[in-house]
Design a protein around this motif. Structure first.
Motif, PDB file in Angstrom:
ATOM      1  N   SER A   1       0.600  -1.530   0.243  1.00  0.00           N
ATOM      2  CA  SER A   1       0.187  -0.267  -0.298  1.00  0.00           C
ATOM      3  C   SER A   1       1.153   1.150  -0.128  1.00  0.00           C
ATOM      4  N   THR A   2       0.078   2.187   0.761  1.00  0.00           N
ATOM      5  CA  THR A   2       1.407   3.699   1.543  1.00  0.00           C
ATOM      6  C   THR A   2       1.536   3.247   2.514  1.00  0.00           C
ATOM      7  N   LEU A   3       2.674   4.576   2.419  1.00  0.00           N
ATOM      8  CA  LEU A   3       2.792   4.721   3.971  1.00  0.00           C
ATOM      9  C   LEU A   3       1.865   5.681   4.914  1.00  0.00           C
ATOM     10  N   SER A   4       1.191   6.034   4.063  1.00  0.00           N
ATOM     11  CA  SER A   4      -0.105   6.617   5.158  1.00  0.00           C
ATOM     12  C   SER A   4      -1.142   5.271   5.089  1.00  0.00           C
ATOM     13  N   ASN A   5      -1.421   5.142   4.352  1.00  0.00           N
ATOM     14  CA  ASN A   5      -2.292   3.909   4.204  1.00  0.00           C
ATOM     15  C   ASN A   5      -2.066   2.571   5.195  1.00  0.00           C
ATOM     16  N   TYR A   6      -0.689   2.644   5.470  1.00  0.00           N
ATOM     17  CA  TYR A   6      -0.105   1.461   6.907  1.00  0.00           C
ATOM     18  C   TYR A   6      -0.138   2.100   7.483  1.00  0.00           C
ATOM     19  N   LEU A   7       0.272   3.546   8.004  1.00  0.00           N
ATOM     20  CA  LEU A   7      -0.381   4.212   8.891  1.00  0.00           C
ATOM     21  C   LEU A   7      -1.498   4.304   9.553  1.00  0.00           C
ATOM     22  N   LYS A   8      -2.855   4.277   9.327  1.00  0.00           N
ATOM     23  CA  LYS A   8      -3.954   4.253   9.408  1.00  0.00           C
ATOM     24  C   LYS A   8      -3.863   4.665  10.263  1.00  0.00           C
ATOM     25  N   PRO A   9      -4.115   2.778  11.136  1.00  0.00           N
ATOM     26  CA  PRO A   9      -4.430   2.014  12.497  1.00  0.00           C
ATOM     27  C   PRO A   9      -3.851   3.052  13.867  1.00  0.00           C
ATOM     28  N   LEU A  10      -3.021   3.589  13.496  1.00  0.00           N
ATOM     29  CA  LEU A  10      -2.111   5.112  14.567  1.00  0.00           C
ATOM     30  C   LEU A  10      -3.947   5.511  15.436  1.00  0.00           C
ATOM     31  N   ALA A  11      -4.555   6.720  13.841  1.00  0.00           N
ATOM     32  CA  ALA A  11      -5.530   7.041  14.486  1.00  0.00           C
ATOM     33  C   ALA A  11      -6.734   6.639  15.713  1.00  0.00           C
ATOM     34  N   TRP A  12      -6.976   5.348  15.218  1.00  0.00           N
ATOM     35  CA  TRP A  12      -7.406   4.082  16.566  1.00  0.00           C
ATOM     36  C   TRP A  12      -7.661   4.144  17.330  1.00  0.00           C
ATOM     37  N   TYR A  13      -5.884   3.694  17.943  1.00  0.00           N
ATOM     38  CA  TYR A  13      -6.164   3.414  19.163  1.00  0.00           C
ATOM     39  C   TYR A  13      -4.931   4.609  19.791  1.00  0.00           C
ATOM     40  N   LEU A  14      -3.975   5.553  19.306  1.00  0.00           N
ATOM     41  CA  LEU A  14      -3.296   6.115  20.075  1.00  0.00           C
ATOM     42  C   LEU A  14      -3.847   7.401  20.901  1.00  0.00           C
ATOM     43  N   PRO A  15      -5.463   7.858  20.630  1.00  0.00           N
ATOM     44  CA  PRO A  15      -5.962   9.235  21.725  1.00  0.00           C
ATOM     45  C   PRO A  15      -5.748   8.213  23.236  1.00  0.00           C
ATOM     46  N   LEU A  16      -6.132   6.622  22.891  1.00  0.00           N
ATOM     47  CA  LEU A  16      -6.106   5.633  23.975  1.00  0.00           C
ATOM     48  C   LEU A  16      -4.676   5.831  24.642  1.00  0.00           C
ATOM     49  N   ILE A  17      -3.901   5.712  24.085  1.00  0.00           N
ATOM     50  CA  ILE A  17      -2.480   5.641  25.398  1.00  0.00           C
ATOM     51  C   ILE A  17      -1.839   7.422  25.484  1.00  0.00           C
ATOM     52  N   LYS A  18      -1.926   8.001  24.267  1.00  0.00           N
ATOM     53  CA  LYS A  18      -1.658   9.283  24.652  1.00  0.00           C
ATOM     54  C   LYS A  18      -1.898   9.646  25.866  1.00  0.00           C
ATOM     55  N   GLY A  19      -0.830   9.894  26.715  1.00  0.00           N
ATOM     56  CA  GLY A  19      -1.357  10.890  28.368  1.00  0.00           C
ATOM     57  C   GLY A  19      -1.699   9.968  29.294  1.00  0.00           C
ATOM     58  N   ASN A  20      -2.100   8.514  29.029  1.00  0.00           N
ATOM     59  CA  ASN A  20      -2.240   7.499  29.804  1.00  0.00           C
ATOM     60  C   ASN A  20      -1.259   7.372  30.011  1.00  0.00           C
ATOM     61  N   CYS A  21      -0.759   7.344  31.767  1.00  0.00           N
ATOM     62  CA  CYS A  21       0.525   6.440  32.379  1.00  0.00           C
ATOM     63  C   CYS A  21       0.713   5.236  32.609  1.00  0.00           C
ATOM     64  N   THR A  22      -0.281   5.162  32.589  1.00  0.00           N
ATOM     65  CA  THR A  22      -0.908   3.080  32.928  1.00  0.00           C
ATOM     66  C   THR A  22       0.064   2.319  31.727  1.00  0.00           C
ATOM     67  N   ALA A  23      -1.284   2.757  30.450  1.00  0.00           N
ATOM     68  CA  ALA A  23      -0.758   2.150  29.991  1.00  0.00           C
ATOM     69  C   ALA A  23       0.722   2.274  29.007  1.00  0.00           C
ATOM     70  N   ILE A  24       1.356   4.012  28.875  1.00  0.00           N
ATOM     71  CA  ILE A  24       2.563   3.483  27.911  1.00  0.00           C
ATOM     72  C   ILE A  24       3.177   2.803  29.191  1.00  0.00           C
ATOM     73  N   GLU A  25       3.593   2.945  30.171  1.00  0.00           N
ATOM     74  CA  GLU A  25       4.342   1.420  31.160  1.00  0.00           C
ATOM     75  C   GLU A  25       4.008   0.872  29.911  1.00  0.00           C
ATOM     76  N   ARG A  26       2.715  -0.030  31.035  1.00  0.00           N
ATOM     77  CA  ARG A  26       2.780  -1.523  30.384  1.00  0.00           C
ATOM     78  C   ARG A  26       2.814  -1.435  28.745  1.00  0.00           C
ATOM     79  N   ILE A  27       2.500  -0.577  27.547  1.00  0.00           N
ATOM     80  CA  ILE A  27       2.989  -1.422  26.663  1.00  0.00           C
ATOM     81  C   ILE A  27       4.211  -1.438  26.075  1.00  0.00           C
TER      82      ILE A  27
END
Length: 377
Positions: free
Chosen positions: A60-86
């Motif tokens: 595909s393309t790089l932008s399409n390949y990275l599309k899933p980030l938009a689905w879940y990154l807001p869940l991790i962003k600023g979430n201290c527990t989630a950042i350490e866990r991942i």
């Protein structure tokens, strides 16, 4: 000739990764659980559907390949527990794949919450420094539990000078501790008169990397994945990088390619993602990584974005073997990684000695082993 069983045994104890992205490596069940705990509805009915849709199936393309980030990154962003866990779970997974040392790319800006992604002020500020501390804590727990050593390679976006300066400050403060270097990522920017040069490198970002070189901070950059060969040339010349992420397009310019070989620039290659992002045409006769191997170039083999490729290091090795790499090429790639990693000198020596011990290589045998297919192991 060494037996397949020999290499299989050795591979399981001696792997090194220099190019894997934290943001693109969380486990799908973890994301799903975090979403449920935060009453956040992902655009999928089931975990299996979400996991399936995260993996790019065809080139595909790089932008399409990275599309899933938009689905879940807001869940991790600023979430201290989630950042350490991942961070912990990613290091754990690498340890299960036989990785003894890993340099993990991530942009603190992607995980911080100084400004929320929806444009509103964050209720709890999570700074770049806090992101680094959380990731380090996750890595340290994984090292205690599984013995894997993981270090942060802090990336900044090529479009944001302020971000670059703040990342440099962290790299300087935590140099030879939890941070091993600075990297440049983000989509390739084409010709733009507001930027420094046709390859989209801002003058201020160039200055940050030049300052990093003066401070003795190690440097790498994503280039040659989407842009032309000239992009690789500019990143090496102006940013003074020691390694390049991907870099496949460099082989299209023989003069540039030979210059990179002469300078000993290390290529952080990622076999599956090279096809899925469209960086390497699926119908190419010879994959650039095969050429690197045949020319005894300095390169490593990495998984890049496991959530998006659905692969492990075993899968990456198998793909390259199908393309023509021999077992000794893969062994040499791991020695290359040890030699070109950004650890402090003594830790690098210890890592290198670990590999030599695993392969039973001593003294003057070493160069012959690397260059003559390990025939005498």
């Amino acid at each position: 000739m060494c037996s397949p069983q020999f290499y299989q045994t050795k591979f399981s104890k001696s792997r090194i990764q220099l190019h894997i992205h934290l943001e693109c490596s969380p486990h799908a069940p973890t994301i799903w659980e975090i979403a449920q705990n935060n009453n956040h509805k992902l655009p999928f009915k089931t975990l299996d559907e979400f996991k399936k849709e995260c993996v790019t199936k065809e080139p595909s393309t790089l932008s399409n390949y990275l599309k899933p980030l938009a689905w879940y990154l807001p869940l991790i962003k600023g979430n201290c527990t989630a950042i350490e866990r991942i961070a912990y779970e990613m290091a754990e997974q690498q340890a299960r794949e036989g990785v003894v040392y890993s340099e993990v790319h991530y942009r603190p800006a992607n995980l911080a919450s100084i400004i929320r992604s929806d444009g509103l002020s964050s209720a709890e500020t999570v700074t770049y420094r806090m992101v680094l501390e959380l990731v380090t804590k996750g890595f340290q727990r994984a090292e205690q539990d599984y013995g894997i050593k993981a270090r942060s390679l802090l990336n900044c976006g090529r479009e944001n000078p302020d971000e670059a300066r703040e990342v440099l400050s962290l790299c300087e403060e935590f140099k030879d501790k939890s941070v091993v270097g600075i990297g440049l990522s983000g989509p390739w920017i084409g010709p733009n008169q507001d930027l420094e040069g046709e390859e989209g490198l801002r003058k201020e970002v160039i200055e940050v990397f030049q300052r990093a070189a003066q401070l003795g901070i190690h440097r790498t950059a994503h280039t040659g994945e989407a842009g032309p060969p000239s992009s690789v040339d500019r990143h090496v010349k102006f940013l003074h990088v020691e390694r390049i992420g991907h870099g496949y397009r460099a082989v299209d310019d023989e003069v540039l390619y030979q210059d990179l070989l002469k300078k000993g620039i290390h290529f952080e290659t990622c076999p599956h993602s090279s096809y899925l992002t469209g960086a390497v045409p699926a119908n190419c006769i010879k994959h650039p990584i095969v050429k690197l191997a045949e020319d005894s170039a300095d390169f490593s083999i990495n998984t890049d974005d496991p959530l998006f490729t659905g692969t492990t290091l075993d899968d990456e090795y198998r793909l390259l073997q199908k393309k023509g790499l021999k077992d000794f090429h893969i062994v040499r790639a791991n020695f290359n990684a040890a030699q070109s990693c950004f650890l402090p000198p003594q830790e690098k020596k210890d890592l290198f000695d670990h590999l030599k011990n695993v392969y039973g290589i001593t003294g003057n045998q070493f160069c012959n082993h690397l260059n003559n297919n390990f025939l005498t192991v």
